[in-house]
Design a protein around this motif. Structure first.
Motif, mmCIF file in Angstrom:
data_model
loop_
_atom_site.group_PDB
_atom_site.id
_atom_site.type_symbol
_atom_site.label_atom_id
_atom_site.label_comp_id
_atom_site.label_asym_id
_atom_site.label_seq_id
_atom_site.Cartn_x
_atom_site.Cartn_y
_atom_site.Cartn_z
ATOM 1 N N CYS A 92 0.837 -1.211 0.000
ATOM 2 C CA CYS A 92 0.000 0.000 0.000
ATOM 3 C C CYS A 92 0.868 1.255 0.000
ATOM 4 N N PRO A 102 -4.108 1.140 4.211
ATOM 5 C CA PRO A 102 -5.090 1.279 3.122
ATOM 6 C C PRO A 102 -5.800 2.634 3.130
ATOM 7 N N ASN A 103 -6.050 3.190 4.323
ATOM 8 C CA ASN A 103 -6.695 4.500 4.380
ATOM 9 C C ASN A 103 -5.788 5.597 3.833
ATOM 10 N N GLU A 131 -5.833 5.236 0.083
ATOM 11 C CA GLU A 131 -7.093 5.769 -0.448
ATOM 12 C C GLU A 131 -7.066 7.296 -0.483
ATOM 13 N N GLN A 132 -6.529 7.898 0.564
ATOM 14 C CA GLN A 132 -6.451 9.367 0.643
ATOM 15 C C GLN A 132 -5.547 9.928 -0.445
ATOM 16 N N SER A 173 -7.120 9.444 -3.936
ATOM 17 C CA SER A 173 -8.252 10.351 -4.129
ATOM 18 C C SER A 173 -7.777 11.747 -4.522
ATOM 19 N N TYR A 176 -7.087 2.977 -6.462
ATOM 20 C CA TYR A 176 -8.163 3.302 -5.524
ATOM 21 C C TYR A 176 -8.933 2.041 -5.146
ATOM 22 N N ALA A 227 -7.019 0.082 -2.597
ATOM 23 C CA ALA A 227 -7.136 0.651 -1.254
ATOM 24 C C ALA A 227 -8.483 0.311 -0.637
ATOM 25 N N ARG A 228 -9.543 0.466 -1.420
ATOM 26 C CA ARG A 228 -10.882 0.249 -0.865
ATOM 27 C C ARG A 228 -11.102 -1.217 -0.522
ATOM 28 N N ARG A 240 -9.474 -2.218 2.778
ATOM 29 C CA ARG A 240 -10.152 -1.778 3.999
ATOM 30 C C ARG A 240 -11.177 -2.814 4.462
#
Length: 416
Positions: free
Chosen positions: A272, A348-349, A352-353, A356, A377, A380-381, A384
């Protein structure tokens, strides 16, 4: 904790980077485009491995960049979790690299299970060809009909019947089961509902060609099929395999799962971080080369501050993950449960950030397949949820933390 990489790790980082830059990067976009086109044909049974991937696998193995994840000096690279972590980060920058270096999930986790818990017969039949990159595998745990965030909800069964294990049930999100070279799964099922809560389940090796095994479909993630690996829904209807296919024995499923998921989560999190680094680079390159309202995009709307925040977040995630790896190496998985759960939430968060924000800078292009951002993306999602959703890991961290206040927790009537 020593922050400097060992000389051997530094050498491997350099060699992995060079191989990825010179051999993988020039063909990656073309390979991924061809795989995506094949998947959209609708028939996953026709998925194929690109010849370029097989060629690169042979080159990586010849270069000694093979099975780097396995802490066994004879079968793998013999690296600790701390030593392997930055290599996983490098591989996370590419969608092809993990398989090319024979370090892709779920095969790494399955290989570690067989290496640590498998019998000699199981190692000879399944581990050796996995280590050679000749076959692939999948892991069947999550089920469609129960809340699988609580693994004790499992309804699928693996029950002893004389010298055989009889397997029944449905599994889904079985990653890798669509790969043309996938030959077996590790199936986790309920064996004894009367036993202790964490001794009711078993893991068993199931060949994909066993009678009663049916791959019903491949599940899309945001309308993409993650070809040629896929995430399958698999039905098991009175599948019979020899008792010798049990891993370690009846009721050992959760024990094995804990040993499997600790290092595996470190690998996921470091990949990640590598993916986040790639997304940040794409963000900056786009922001420096595109002009709006007379200025580069990075000079508009607080984008410089966003870059700073993303850099801080990535570095924090990396340090926490390396600390978890160090703790696993020094005192074991069970002593690092808080850190392992923490990184599984954080990494992962953070990815994702970062992705994005990169999509936002790219505008409409960021939503297309011209850039890898939508795929990053989705990664990452998915993470989670995979290997335990965020809420479960946060709950585990809170439980450990509350456990430090035993008498006060008891007095308050709170369950630790």
């Amino acid at each position: 904790m020593e922050f400097a990489h060992s000389p051997r790790t530094q050498d491997l980082i350099k060699r992995v980077r060079q191989f990825m830059r010179e051999r993988i990067a020039p063909v990656e976009a073309e390979v991924l485009q061809a795989q995506r086109a094949a998947a959209h044909g609708g028939d996953w049974t026709r998925w194929q491995i690109a010849p370029a991937v097989e060629t690169l696998k042979a080159e990586a193995r010849a270069a000694g960049l093979w099975n780097l994840f396995l802490p066994d000096a004879e079968l793998g690279a013999g690296l600790s979790n701390v030593e392997y972590a930055p290599l996983a980060e490098e591989m996370g920058r590419s969608f092809l690299a993990p398989e090319i270096f024979n370090c892709n999930a779920p095969d790494t986790g399955n290989m570690e299970v067989l290496w640590k818990y498998g019998s000699d017969e199981q190692k000879a039949r399944w581990l050796t060809p996995l280590l050679n990159g000749e076959i692939r595998s999948a892991f069947c745990m999550t089920e469609p009909d129960v809340a699988s965030s609580d693994a004790t909800n499992m309804q699928a069964t693996a029950v002893l019947d004389g010298d055989e294990v009889v397997i029944n049930g449905k599994k889904w999100w079985s990653t890798g089961i669509g790969h043309p070279n996938c030959r077996f799964v590790i199936f986790m099922g309920l064996s004894d509902p009367e036993a202790n809560r964490h001794q009711q389940h078993s893991m068993v090796l199931v060949p994909l060609d066993a009678p009663g095994v049916t791959i019903q479909r491949m599940l899309p993630v945001f309308s993409e099929y993650d070809e040629p690996y896929g995430h399958g829904e698999v039905h098991f209807d009175n599948v019979r395999v020899p008792k010798s296919n049990l891993i370690k024995g009846i009721g050992k499923g959760f024990e094995i799962a804990q040993g499997r998921l600790g290092p595996g989560r470190i690998h996921h999190c470091m990949r990640c971080i590598g993916a986040a680094e790639r997304a940040l680079e794409l963000l900056i390159e786009r922001g420096l080369t595109r002009v709006a309202f007379g200025k580069p995009l990075l000079q508009l709307g607080g984008n410089r501050e966003r870059i700073a925040d993303l850099r801080i977040a990535i570095d924090q995630a990396r340090l926490l993950t390396l600390f978890a790896a160090w703790k696993v190496d020094k005192i074991g998985v069970h002593a690092a449960l808080t850190e392992i759960s923490a990184i599984k939430v954080v990494a992962p968060n953070v990815l994702e950030q970062v992705v994005s924000e990169a999509i936002q800078i790219h505008g409409g292009a960021g939503l297309s397949n011209d850039f890898p951002l939508t795929a990053l993306y989705a990664t990452a999602r998915v993470l989670r949820l995979a290997d335990g959703p965020d809420a479960v890991h946060r709950g585990m961290i809170a439980r450990v933390e509350l456990g430090k206040f035993g008498s006060l927790v008891k007095q308050a009537g709170v369950r630790a």
